[in-house]
Design an enzyme around this catalytic site. Structure first.
Site, PDB file in Angstrom:
ATOM      1  N   HIS A 138       0.815  -1.213   0.000  1.00 14.66           N
ATOM      2  CA  HIS A 138       0.000   0.000   0.000  1.00 14.66           C
ATOM      3  C   HIS A 138       0.852   1.267   0.000  1.00 14.66           C
ATOM      4  O   HIS A 138       0.360   2.344  -0.314  1.00 14.66           O
ATOM      5  CB  HIS A 138      -1.061  -0.008   1.112  1.00 14.66           C
ATOM      6  CG  HIS A 138      -0.572   0.310   2.483  1.00 14.66           C
ATOM      7  ND1 HIS A 138      -0.290  -0.663   3.422  1.00 14.66           N
ATOM      8  CD2 HIS A 138      -0.340   1.488   3.103  1.00 14.66           C
ATOM      9  CE1 HIS A 138       0.090  -0.085   4.550  1.00 14.66           C
ATOM     10  NE2 HIS A 138       0.063   1.221   4.391  1.00 14.66           N
ATOM     11  N   ASP A 188       1.168  -7.692   2.250  1.00 18.37           N
ATOM     12  CA  ASP A 188       1.331  -6.253   2.001  1.00 18.37           C
ATOM     13  C   ASP A 188       2.800  -5.832   1.845  1.00 18.37           C
ATOM     14  O   ASP A 188       3.364  -5.177   2.707  1.00 18.37           O
ATOM     15  CB  ASP A 188       0.663  -5.482   3.153  1.00 18.37           C
ATOM     16  CG  ASP A 188       0.347  -4.040   2.767  1.00 18.37           C
ATOM     17  OD1 ASP A 188       0.916  -3.555   1.777  1.00 18.37           O
ATOM     18  OD2 ASP A 188      -0.462  -3.411   3.471  1.00 18.37           O
ATOM     19  N   SER A 230       4.076   2.142   8.415  1.00 17.86           N
ATOM     20  CA  SER A 230       3.841   1.129   7.401  1.00 17.86           C
ATOM     21  C   SER A 230       5.125   0.849   6.649  1.00 17.86           C
ATOM     22  O   SER A 230       5.807   1.773   6.219  1.00 17.86           O
ATOM     23  CB  SER A 230       2.780   1.587   6.427  1.00 17.86           C
ATOM     24  OG  SER A 230       1.538   1.269   6.952  1.00 17.86           O
TER      25      SER A 230
END
Ligand code: ARG
Ligand code: ASP
Length: 734
Positions: free
Chosen positions: A83, A219, A665
């Site tokens: 992402h 991810d 992230s």
């Protein structure tokens, strides 16, 4: 006596960092070293941050201005989240080469794809510069004098720090300006896309599973940094060479067990740990519900459209991801704050602070002043939230804003430039207008109607008007505006001069937008707002300083501010609600359980199913021997029974108690030896209040198990050459 004791323990519980809470400054990690080692860490604070030697911090990078990445090879290869790389994967995708859907793997260096604009920043060193930054500020300086001096000092300190180097320096305030740190950075600008799994792996579970556990999202994406012949940052050139990082992370294949020590090393963006009860109330119980309701409306319409065709799915995927991300997080946040009685707990603490401060002139009225300031900003803040989330919900109103800017121009040169830009934008906009307008029109009408019903758009119609009448009025504005008529709009633009502005301004859309703007951005309101915000900033500096004096033994961590931090804790499951326990890890089996070819978020790649069917996990899977149980399995119509069998599993994700937030992230999740065991990518929904209030019973970060990532690269994608660049370490023989 008993009461006092109770109060003291409550204060300690609430205002000293709770177990596992905290995002610590790498340079000051010495203060946490003993605690970290007690928790299981086998390396030292110096292994993590050391100004004189290559250390783990040299393997960490800030990915643009919002994610983290980590080097995993000595040739500049790094990992971050899918992402995080999303927009770069999308920008290289076309209908013929749909890398977003199908994945992308550079099979040689020459296939790696340049990503203009993407930066990878390495922290060279950091330094406490508080004294220099605050130099020359007299005790009676006004806030604006203070700020002016700080700005001047910062400019001087940073330019001296990087003189004669290619480094860049920034200085950031900590604890609301009680302390300042300088960061000297090296910013790389030739960054290329190397690999990304297909969306149904990299975004498996999509927005349905977002912020949730158990999770099965692969991810990750991979990039490579290139540098000039001297290993220094350089803009893209085919002559650049893979960057040789000072340090890259070794990867552990040993996996994780519940209770294992872990730490996350990355760039958390923003937290608000020390704000007052009024600030928490404003966010959790006033702003969040408005934002959530308005986004529910938008998401409903976008999701309808996305389910209609792949083209519409592609068109809205990215914006829906971002709208839904906040929408879901805020719901968890508000629930979490209220479950914890966050506002009440803060009020209790404020009472104790007040008793402590009563005889201290510099502190005794800080809380009452903060309360005053919040009283001032709250109603204005609500107006602004409506403006962002309702007025600006539709493309229609966002376009209106551009046309309003044009109508406000009066010099010919700027007019010509603006008109040209708008002509292009108009042509683009009308390309798929027919389909899009159905969605956009519905969003415009419904969000506006909501705002009017809440009393925030009185200019539309007064309270006594019927809902149907207002709806009709909004529909008319949409349908009659020149902005929604391509031919008329192009006509107007082709002939546009300063004189046309009157006509343009009389368009119903421009009128509506101006009314909304005039209300939300009323000059007097904004002046009040700005000055109250400045007061809050100043008062918080004092409040937090007092907090530290009041509790001299507490090691306060500074709020996140997109600077490099270490958060540590351990792998641990949790109980989200009565009767439910979440185990701390997930496996490929869960992907197969979720599989549903009819639900976009749960489609599984045939190749992945095949690897699962054959338990073909290579060196990345786990094998457990189970004895003494008789296992019965059907093989066709044959019943097989066996004892002492082995079970092969492919780990996919795990959760831990590391305190993280947006920006973390892609951060490496490291084990007790400082080896990579996973990639941080999310938090559990029940704990998303951790930006305001951390609760070790509920707050968990969600990590991708590095073994799943390697399995996908190697066994699924056949890009073993990338794994071969990395250093895999297996300690315990299985
Ligand atoms: N919740 C994660 C974060 O805040 C992941 C967001 C991207 N994924 C998504 N399905 N929208 O960044
Ligand atoms: N998903 C977030 C990010 O992109 C991480 C989080 O908010 O926990 O940084």
């Amino acid at each position: 006596m008993k009461k006092i004791f109770l109060l003291l323990t409550m204060t300690a519980l609430f205002f000293s960092a709770l177990a596992d809470e905290g995002m610590w400054i790498p340079m000051l990690l010495g203060r946490n070293e003993a605690d970290m080692q007690k928790a299981g860490m086998r390396i030292t604070a110096k292994d993590i941050y050391d100004i004189n030697n290559a250390c783990l911090k040299d393997a960490i990078l800030l990915f643009n201005q919002g994610c983290t990445g980590e080097y995993v090879s000595d040739e500049g290869l790094f990992l971050t989240n899918h992402h995080c790389g999303y927009s770069y994967i999308t920008s290289h995708s076309t209908v013929e080469h749909d890398y977003l859907t199908n994945g992308f793997w550079a099979m040689s260096r020459s296939e790696e794809l340049p990503c203009p604009g993407l930066t990878a920043t390495r922290l060279v060193r950091m330094e406490d510069v508080t004294t220099q930054v605050l130099e020359g500020i007299s005790p009676d300086a006004t806030e604006s004098e203070r700020n002016a001096i700080i700005e001047r000092n910062i400019a001087k300190i940073t330019s001296n720090a990087v003189k004669g180097t290619h480094y860049k320096a920034i200085i950031k305030p900590f604890y609301y300006g009680n302390q300042y740190f300088m960061y000297v950075n090296e910013v790389f600008t030739d960054v290329r896309l190397v690999g990304a799994p297909p969306s149904n792996i990299g975004k498996f579970g999509g927005d349905t599973d977002n912020w949730m556990w158990p999770r099965h999202t692969g991810d990750f994406s991979m990039f490579r940094v290139y540098a000039d012949k001297d290993n220094k940052p350089a803009n893209y050139s085919p002559n650049n060479k893979p960057y040789k990082p000072l340090k890259f992370l070794e990867i552990s294949l040993d996996g994780i067990k519940e209770g294992d020590f872990t730490f996350v090393f990355g760039y958390p963006g923003t937290t608000q740990r020390y704000v007052t009860s009024d600030a928490v109330e404003l966010q959790a119980n006033i702003e969040n519900p408005i934002r959530i309701n308005l986004r529910t409306i938008r998401l409903k319409h976008y999701n309808n459209a996305m389910n209609q065709s792949p083209a519409q799915r592609l068109k809205y995927a990215s914006r829906v991801a971002s709208i839904a991300n906040g929408w879901k997080k805020w719901q968890g946040e508000t629930l979490g704050i209220n479950r914890l009685k966050g506002v009440e707990k803060k009020r209790d603490f404020e009472q104790r602070y007040q008793s402590w401060a009563n005889d201290k002139p510099q502190y005794y009225n800080v809380l009452s002043q903060l309360r005053e300031a919040y009283k001032k900003i709250t109603p204005i803040e609500v107006e602004l939230v409506y403006f962002q989330e309702a007025v600006r919900a539709s493309d229609f109103m966002n376009r209106t804003q551009m046309f309003l800017s044009l109508a406000n121009l009066d010099d010919d040169v700027s007019i010509v430039a603006a008109v040209n830009k708008l002509k292009n934008a108009t042509t683009n906009y009308f390309k798929d207008f027919d389909q899009h307008t159905v969605v956009d029109r519905a969003i415009f009408i419904e969000t506006y109607l909501y705002m009017w019903q809440a009393g925030y758009a009185p200019y539309l119609a007064d309270k006594s008007a019927s809902k149907a009448a207002v709806e009709k009025k909004l529909a008319d504005i949409y349908d009659k505006s020149v902005l929604n008529n391509e031919r008329k709009l192009m006509d107007l633009l082709n002939k546009y001069t300063a004189k046309s502005s009157k006509k343009l301004k009389s368009d119903p859309a421009l009128k509506l937008y101006s009314d909304a703007y005039a209300r939300a951005y009323d000059a007097q309101k904004i002046t009040t707002y700005r000055s109250a915000m400045a007061d809050i900033q100043r008062l918080m500096r004092t409040y937090v300083k007092g907090m530290m004096e009041m509790q001299p033994d507490v090691n306060f961590f500074p709020d996140a501010n997109l600077t490099l931090r270490v958060a540590y804790g351990h792998v641990e499951g949790f109980r989200p609600r009565d009767g439910v326990y979440y185990k701390p890890y997930s496996t490929l089996q869960g992907i197969m359980e979720k599989e549903n070819p009819d639900i976009y978020d749960y489609v599984v790649e045939p190749k992945l199913k095949e690897l699962y069917a054959f338990r073909d996990y290579g060196q990345y899977g786990t094998t457990t021997t189970i004895s003494d149980t008789i296992i019965t399995e059907m093989n066709g119509d044959q019943i097989i029974q066996y004892k002492n069998h082995t079970v092969k599993d492919m780990p996919v994700g795990f959760i831990a108690t590391n305190h993280t937030t947006g920006g973390n992230s892609g951060s490496p999740v490291l084990n007790a030896d400082g080896r990579l065991i996973g990639l941080n990518f999310d938090r559990c929904w029940e704990g998303t209040m951790s930006d305001l209030l951390f609760d070790p019973d509920y707050c968990r970060n969600i990590c991708l198990d590095i073994r799943y990532c390697l399995f996908i690269i190697d066994k699924f994608a056949g890009a073993k050459h990338l794994v071969d660049e990395m250093t895999l370490v297996k300690n315990s023989a299985e």
